[in-house]
Design an enzyme around this catalytic site. Structure first.
Site, short mmCIF file in Angstrom:
data_model
loop_
_atom_site.label_atom_id
_atom_site.label_comp_id
_atom_site.label_asym_id
_atom_site.label_seq_id
_atom_site.Cartn_x
_atom_site.Cartn_y
_atom_site.Cartn_z
N ASP A 1 0.83 -1.21 0.00
CA ASP A 1 0.00 0.00 0.00
C ASP A 1 0.87 1.26 0.00
OD1 ASP A 1 -2.38 1.36 -0.08
OD2 ASP A 1 -2.84 1.10 2.05
N GLY A 2 0.33 2.32 -0.62
CA GLY A 2 0.98 3.63 -0.57
C GLY A 2 1.54 4.11 -1.89
N ASN A 3 1.28 3.39 -2.97
CA ASN A 3 1.80 3.82 -4.29
C ASN A 3 1.28 5.20 -4.69
OD1 ASN A 3 2.88 1.28 -4.41
ND2 ASN A 3 1.52 0.51 -6.02
N GLY A 4 -0.03 5.40 -4.48
CA GLY A 4 -0.65 6.66 -4.90
C GLY A 4 -0.07 7.83 -4.12
N ASN B 1 -11.05 -2.58 -5.53
CA ASN B 1 -10.26 -1.72 -6.42
C ASN B 1 -10.92 -1.53 -7.79
OD1 ASN B 1 -7.10 -2.95 -5.09
ND2 ASN B 1 -8.18 -1.08 -4.56
N TRP B 2 -11.93 -2.37 -8.14
CA TRP B 2 -12.67 -2.15 -9.40
C TRP B 2 -13.40 -0.81 -9.36
CZ3 TRP B 2 -11.21 -4.88 -13.30
CH2 TRP B 2 -10.85 -6.23 -13.16
N ARG C 1 1.74 -4.76 6.18
CA ARG C 1 1.07 -3.74 5.38
C ARG C 1 1.89 -2.47 5.44
NH1 ARG C 1 -5.20 -2.39 4.41
NH2 ARG C 1 -4.87 -0.78 2.85
N ARG D 1 -5.08 -1.95 8.70
CA ARG D 1 -6.31 -2.73 8.47
C ARG D 1 -6.00 -3.80 7.43
NH1 ARG D 1 -7.32 2.43 6.60
NH2 ARG D 1 -7.06 2.67 4.36
C1 IPE Z 1 -5.60 -2.86 -0.41
O1 IPE Z 1 -5.24 -1.53 -0.55
C2 IPE Z 1 -5.46 -3.58 -1.71
C3 IPE Z 1 -4.12 -3.65 -2.29
C4 IPE Z 1 -3.01 -3.23 -1.74
C5 IPE Z 1 -4.04 -4.26 -3.57
P1 IPE Z 1 -6.31 -0.34 -0.73
O2 IPE Z 1 -5.52 0.90 -0.80
O3 IPE Z 1 -7.22 -0.64 -1.85
O4 IPE Z 1 -7.13 -0.45 0.64
P2 IPE Z 1 -8.04 0.63 1.40
O5 IPE Z 1 -9.11 1.03 0.44
O6 IPE Z 1 -7.15 1.78 1.76
O7 IPE Z 1 -8.54 -0.10 2.60
C1 IPE Z 2 -1.58 0.15 -3.47
O1 IPE Z 2 -1.36 1.52 -3.52
C2 IPE Z 2 -1.78 -0.43 -4.86
C3 IPE Z 2 -3.16 -0.85 -5.16
C4 IPE Z 2 -4.18 -0.83 -4.35
C5 IPE Z 2 -3.39 -1.34 -6.51
P1 IPE Z 2 -2.56 2.55 -3.55
O2 IPE Z 2 -2.89 2.84 -4.99
O3 IPE Z 2 -3.69 2.08 -2.72
O4 IPE Z 2 -1.88 3.84 -2.90
P2 IPE Z 2 -2.54 4.86 -1.90
O5 IPE Z 2 -3.12 4.08 -0.75
O6 IPE Z 2 -3.60 5.60 -2.66
O7 IPE Z 2 -1.41 5.73 -1.47
MG MG Z 3 -4.14 2.33 -0.73
#
Ligand code: IPE
Ligand code: IPE
Ligand code: MG
Length: 232
Positions: A10-13, A58-59, A174, A180
């Site tokens: 998590d955290g790419n965005g 994620n969809w 995580r 979570r």
């Molecule tokens: C969980 O991350 C799914 C993946 C890392 C692929 P999300 O970023 O989608 O989760 P929430 O929405 O913050 O709980």
């Molecule tokens: C996790 O990073 C990758 C996927 C859920 C596909 P996010 O895209 O959820 O990154 P944040 O949580 O928005 O930083």
């Molecule tokens: Mg995320």
């Protein structure tokens, strides 16, 4: 050493946004982290590594981000097949393949088939995954077999999960400071240890993993027993 490590990448965005870049650049950088962690786990002799790659929820993201993610997956797997074979890594998917875009389905099936004989490590990608859906699917499969109620055991249900035949995760990591599960491995995580590093996934290096594993080694897993029983 844990036998099975599961990661919520998590955290790419946020990584990208902090740099004034589009979210897609965070996903691109995240793939490099994933590559590094797969290699490190293989070096360490970890038998099963599961990466949360795309959840059912994620969809709901913007269509262009979803398209970017699946294009990235196709490119990554096409490029990495030889490396997986060279490192004897068996590739699996936890999730319904049929619901994925055709190009992704095609390359995923190919990599699964080509690496089926590999034995050094299993790499699972949780893709189009939801832990609740996985449990419901297992229940439906048991029902379809017409099992008597007393035959519905933990073992019978676990054998219908995507992870059938694999040990439960010893350690779930995580990244990005979120604490979570977001539906990850709900059945399998019953006795997992957890680590929630603040590091965003694109910054997560093999050294970050090593530090978490060193901490894991110092934990006592009790599985409901007393400290004295565990000592004995
Ligand atoms: C969980 O991350 C799914 C993946 C890392 C692929 P999300 O970023 O989608 O989760 P929430 O929405 O913050 O709980
Ligand atoms: C996790 O990073 C990758 C996927 C859920 C596909 P996010 O895209 O959820 O990154 P944040 O949580 O928005 O930083
Ligand atoms: Mg995320």
């Amino acid at each position: 050493m844990p036998r099975h490590v599961a990661v919520i990448m998590d955290g790419n965005g946020r990584w990208a946004t902090m740099r004034g870049l589009p979210r897609s650049e965070g996903h691109r950088a995240g793939v490099e982290s994933a590559r590094g962690i797969v290699t490190r786990c293989r070096e360490l002799g970890i038998e099963h590594l599961t990466l949360y790659t795309f959840s059912k929820e994620n969809w709901g993201r913007p269509a262009d981000e979803i398209k970017f993610l699946f294009d990235l997956l196709v490119r990554f797997l096409t490029k990495e097949l030889d490396t997986l074979l060279a490192q004897s890594i068996r590739f699996k998917v936890l999730g319904e393949l049929d619901e994925l875009p055709l190009a992704a389905r095609t390359v995923l099936s190919r990599v699964i088939a080509k690496t089926a004989h590999c034995e050094a490590m299993t790499l699972n990608l949780a893709l189009n995954y939801s832990g609740r859906e996985e449990i419901l699917r297992a229940c439906r499969r048991l029902a379809a077999k017409g099992l008597a109620s007393e035959a519905v055991t933990e073992e019978a249900l676990a054998a219908e999960l995507y992870t059938a035949g694999q040990p439960d995760p010893d350690l779930i990591i995580r990244t990005s400071g979120e604490m979570r599960l977001s539906g990850y491995l709900l059945w399998q995580s019953a006795y997992s240890e957890f680590a929630f590093p603040e590091t965003l996934w694109p910054d997560f290096t093999p050294a970050c993993l090593d530090a978490i594993l060193a901490d894991y080694c110092n934990r006592t897993r009790r599985f409901g027993l007393t400290g004295e029983q565990i000592q004995a």
